[in-house]
Design an enzyme around this catalytic site. Structure first.
Site, PDB file in Angstrom:
ATOM      1  N   HIS A 120      59.049  41.656  40.726  1.00  0.00           N
ATOM      2  CA  HIS A 120      59.189  42.542  41.897  1.00  0.00           C
ATOM      3  C   HIS A 120      58.434  41.971  43.103  1.00  0.00           C
ATOM      4  O   HIS A 120      57.555  42.614  43.678  1.00  0.00           O
ATOM      5  CB  HIS A 120      58.689  43.951  41.577  1.00  0.00           C
ATOM      6  CG  HIS A 120      59.376  45.018  42.402  1.00  0.00           C
ATOM      7  ND1 HIS A 120      59.738  46.228  41.897  1.00  0.00           N
ATOM      8  CD2 HIS A 120      59.769  45.026  43.700  1.00  0.00           C
ATOM      9  CE1 HIS A 120      60.305  46.957  42.838  1.00  0.00           C
ATOM     10  NE2 HIS A 120      60.340  46.244  43.949  1.00  0.00           N
ATOM     11  N   LEU A 121      58.837  40.761  43.477  1.00  0.00           N
ATOM     12  CA  LEU A 121      58.182  40.043  44.570  1.00  0.00           C
ATOM     13  C   LEU A 121      58.909  40.178  45.910  1.00  0.00           C
ATOM     14  O   LEU A 121      58.519  39.525  46.876  1.00  0.00           O
ATOM     15  CB  LEU A 121      58.079  38.543  44.227  1.00  0.00           C
ATOM     16  CG  LEU A 121      57.254  38.169  42.996  1.00  0.00           C
ATOM     17  CD1 LEU A 121      57.286  36.658  42.792  1.00  0.00           C
ATOM     18  CD2 LEU A 121      55.823  38.655  43.131  1.00  0.00           C
ATOM     19  N   GLY A 122      59.957  41.008  45.962  1.00  0.00           N
ATOM     20  CA  GLY A 122      60.783  41.071  47.165  1.00  0.00           C
ATOM     21  C   GLY A 122      60.009  41.243  48.450  1.00  0.00           C
ATOM     22  O   GLY A 122      60.337  40.650  49.475  1.00  0.00           O
ATOM     23  N   ALA A 123      58.955  42.052  48.413  1.00  0.00           N
ATOM     24  CA  ALA A 123      58.178  42.312  49.637  1.00  0.00           C
ATOM     25  C   ALA A 123      56.850  41.559  49.640  1.00  0.00           C
ATOM     26  O   ALA A 123      56.003  41.816  50.491  1.00  0.00           O
ATOM     27  CB  ALA A 123      57.914  43.808  49.767  1.00  0.00           C
ATOM     28  N   ASP A 147      80.594  48.509  51.018  1.00  0.00           N
ATOM     29  CA  ASP A 147      79.651  49.537  51.443  1.00  0.00           C
ATOM     30  C   ASP A 147      80.469  50.681  52.015  1.00  0.00           C
ATOM     31  O   ASP A 147      81.148  50.518  53.034  1.00  0.00           O
ATOM     32  CB  ASP A 147      78.694  48.981  52.503  1.00  0.00           C
ATOM     33  CG  ASP A 147      77.565  49.955  52.849  1.00  0.00           C
ATOM     34  OD1 ASP A 147      77.820  51.175  52.837  1.00  0.00           O
ATOM     35  OD2 ASP A 147      76.454  49.495  53.132  1.00  0.00           O
ATOM     36  N   ASP A 203      64.758  40.349  40.371  1.00  0.00           N
ATOM     37  CA  ASP A 203      63.391  40.629  40.820  1.00  0.00           C
ATOM     38  C   ASP A 203      62.974  42.045  40.426  1.00  0.00           C
ATOM     39  O   ASP A 203      61.805  42.393  40.494  1.00  0.00           O
ATOM     40  CB  ASP A 203      63.303  40.457  42.339  1.00  0.00           C
ATOM     41  CG  ASP A 203      61.882  40.626  42.873  1.00  0.00           C
ATOM     42  OD1 ASP A 203      60.967  39.998  42.299  1.00  0.00           O
ATOM     43  OD2 ASP A 203      61.693  41.373  43.844  1.00  0.00           O
ATOM     44  N   ILE A 244      68.860  45.398  54.934  1.00  0.00           N
ATOM     45  CA  ILE A 244      68.574  44.162  54.214  1.00  0.00           C
ATOM     46  C   ILE A 244      69.858  43.405  53.914  1.00  0.00           C
ATOM     47  O   ILE A 244      69.940  42.187  54.094  1.00  0.00           O
ATOM     48  CB  ILE A 244      67.784  44.461  52.925  1.00  0.00           C
ATOM     49  CG1 ILE A 244      66.413  45.036  53.279  1.00  0.00           C
ATOM     50  CG2 ILE A 244      67.635  43.198  52.070  1.00  0.00           C
ATOM     51  CD1 ILE A 244      65.630  45.567  52.095  1.00  0.00           C
ATOM     52  N   CYS A 251      67.730  41.990  43.879  1.00  0.00           N
ATOM     53  CA  CYS A 251      66.385  42.128  44.445  1.00  0.00           C
ATOM     54  C   CYS A 251      66.229  43.496  45.099  1.00  0.00           C
ATOM     55  O   CYS A 251      65.379  43.683  45.972  1.00  0.00           O
ATOM     56  CB  CYS A 251      66.124  41.025  45.476  1.00  0.00           C
ATOM     57  SG  CYS A 251      66.057  39.373  44.776  1.00  0.00           S
ATOM     58  N   GLU A 292      59.805  49.095  34.732  1.00  0.00           N
ATOM     59  CA  GLU A 292      58.760  48.221  35.257  1.00  0.00           C
ATOM     60  C   GLU A 292      57.392  48.850  35.012  1.00  0.00           C
ATOM     61  O   GLU A 292      57.264  50.074  35.078  1.00  0.00           O
ATOM     62  CB  GLU A 292      58.975  47.981  36.764  1.00  0.00           C
ATOM     63  CG  GLU A 292      60.231  47.203  37.078  1.00  0.00           C
ATOM     64  CD  GLU A 292      60.381  46.894  38.574  1.00  0.00           C
ATOM     65  OE1 GLU A 292      59.461  47.215  39.344  1.00  0.00           O
ATOM     66  OE2 GLU A 292      61.418  46.330  38.954  1.00  0.00           O
TER      67      GLU A 292
END
Length: 530
Positions: free
Chosen positions: A281-284, A173, A258, A154, A232, A263
């Site tokens: 939590h709308l990422g997907a 990373d 997000d 991602i 996110c 939660e």
């Protein structure tokens, strides 16, 4: 009988049809996952369980799942699955990490725009009949530096989108190579450098002990004044209370979240602060992503139940459908090697060493290793497989090591397994012939060529005349037919071994009679799943 799969959450009809088209008996009950008692009552009937987030595959549910072989989660997060309990039970847990990559990346970019231009607050103000044009002064993304924490699947998509917006991108990373950084067009930096330089910071890492509060109060304090934070990925990556304090002080100019540490988020330090954008939590949450993950989980579960192919498993090495075809005989051989040595070993095992030679060394070694360990463990417990065996081995403190080498002998490839106990080492090697049949080729360093059968007998003796005759007549007297007879010896008049493939299990009377002759050091009946 066709495998049975329960779908206990809402999945698309197209996904349900995939199961049906593949010949799987599918039971689509999209609201069952919300009824814990009913799920416990019926779960024992199914080979597979396909879920989203509503169904909770708890330890109690898994204990009741007496036939379950695979749990498929349509999506990335598996917080609703007790993976350790599933692993101990030998149940594969799969997810679909790639089905919503683009959707999640796009949501992060959308949130970046939203916080840069204060769009939600401006929209609410305008809906309220106000015209506060001067209040909502935003910033451009062009020319700004985006710090990406986590440049995996991602994160790398976010990097590409940001470069398209003419942003400068720096990425932190630990697993990002310089070559990969160059390939995706970003500058690889350490976290400290990213914090100092970034105008926007977006997170794209999983939640682990290493990433928990990676943006801690201390790290947030190292950021450039006026930075905007986007998350996110997963809740718990940012110290939300510290972030709220720095938003109030003005050090941080804005945030877009997000995901949250708890939660569903009913109360949170970030709520109702100016220039903080929050979504549930709308990422997907796009039509395309939901369809993609549903179709993927149906294909993955069908592949496993019908062909043994394993994709995107969280507790077992992945084996593609093509690998499964090629590796099938080698996985079977690995299990037989482990099972032989497990049946021969009475003492506690402290280490398992596996050598992969030639052709075998080029295969999926994780899968072959799991098969060896499972074979060893089956000697003492039938309730074990390639998923649960490595877990059991770890719990018992058994060290597992692997070595690979180029072809070194007459065979194109072979596997050699050595177990170490407090008293001794014991080894066996095997290969797969061109006919696809596994063979044992060496025991205790003695070369043999033995076909593997469901029932076998292993003996050791001094190399002297009369051994073959004694074995033949004794088994004949006890009504046991010999299908195949293999001999091997270390040197003339030295130690010799025999491995017999027989039509049925060796009776206890025959074992006693052979042992009573005084000719054999060991007489061991063996059994294998053929």
């Amino acid at each position: 009988m066709a495998p049975r799969v329960l779908i206990s959450d809402k999945l698309s009809e197209a996904a349900v049809q995939i199961f049906r088209d593949r010949g799987i008996d599918v039971d689509f009950q999209p609201d069952l996952g919300k009824d814990k008692d009913k799920l416990l009552e019926v779960i024992g009937q199914y080979d597979g369980l396909a879920i989203r987030s509503a169904t909770k595959a708890t330890e109690k549910v898994i204990a009741a799942a007496t036939n379950l072989k695979v749990i498929g989660r349509a999506g990335i997060g598996v917080d609703n699955v007790d993976i350790p309990a599933a692993s101990k039970k030998g149940i594969i847990v799969m997810n679909t990490p790639f089905g919503n990559m683009i959707t999640t990346a796009e949501h992060a970019v959308a949130m970046m725009f939203a916080v840069a231009r204060q769009i939600p607050e401006a929209s609410a103000s305008t809906h309220a009949g106000k015209w506060e044009k001067s209040r909502f002064m935003g910033v451009e993304l062009t020319g700004k530096t985006l710090g990406v924490i986590g440049a995996g699947n991602i994160g790398s998509i976010v990097c590409a989108r940001a470069l398209g917006l003419k942003m400068k991108v720096v990425a932190y990373d630990p697993f990002l190579s310089e070559e990969r950084a160059t390939e995706i067009g970003v500058e690889k930096v350490e976290l400290e450098d990213l914090l100092k330089r970034a105008d926007f910071i977006t997170l794209h890492v999983p939640f682990t002990e290493h990433t928990r509060n990676i943006l801690s109060r201390e790290n947030l304090g190292k950021t450039k004044k006026g930075v905007r934070i986007i998350n996110c990925a997963r809740g718990g990556l940012v110290d939300e209370a510290a972030l709220a304090d720095m938003l109030k002080s003005g050090h941080i100019a804005g945030a877009a979240f997000d995901v949250f540490a708890e939660e569903p988020a009913k109360d949170n330090p970030l709520f109702n602060l100016p220039n903080v954008v929050c979504t549930p939590h709308l990422g997907a949450a796009t039509t395309e992503a939901q369809e993609n993950v549903a179709l993927q989980v149906a294909e993955q579960m069908s592949d496993y139940l019908l062909t043994g192919a394993v994709q995107n498993a969280l507790n077992m090495p992945s084996v593609t459908a093509e690998e499964a075809k090629i590796m099938g005989p080698w996985i079977k051989l690995s299990g037989h090697l482990g099972n032989f040595i497990g049946q021969m070993t009475d003492e506690p095992i402290t280490a398992i060493n596996i050598l992969f030679d030639g052709e075998a060394s080029e295969m999926n070694l994780s899968a072959l290793t799991s098969s060896v360990v499972a074979g060893i463990m089956k000697a003492t417990s039938q309730d074990v497989n390639m998923v649960s065996a490595p877990v059991i081995a770890k719990e018992r403190g058994i060290r597992i090591s692997t070595t690979k080498q180029d072809q070194s002998g007459a065979f194109e490839g072979y596997i050699k397994v050595t177990v170490v106990t407090p008293k001794r080492e014991r080894s066996i090697a095997g290969t797969v012939f061109s006919d696809g049949k596994p063979r044992f080729i060496q025991i205790k360093g003695i070369n043999i060529d033995a076909e593997i059968g469901a029932h076998m007998v292993y003996t050791t003796n001094k190399d002297q005349p009369g051994i073959i005759g004694t074995l033949g007549t004794t088994l004949g007297r006890n009504g046991v037919n010999i299908a195949n007879f293999t001999l091997g010896r270390s040197a003339a008049t030295g130690e010799a071994i025999a491995l017999l493939y027989i039509d049925e299990a060796l009776p206890a009377e025959a074992i006693e009679e052979l042992t009573g002759t005084g000719l054999f050091g060991q007489v061991k009946p063996l059994s294998f799943d053929i």
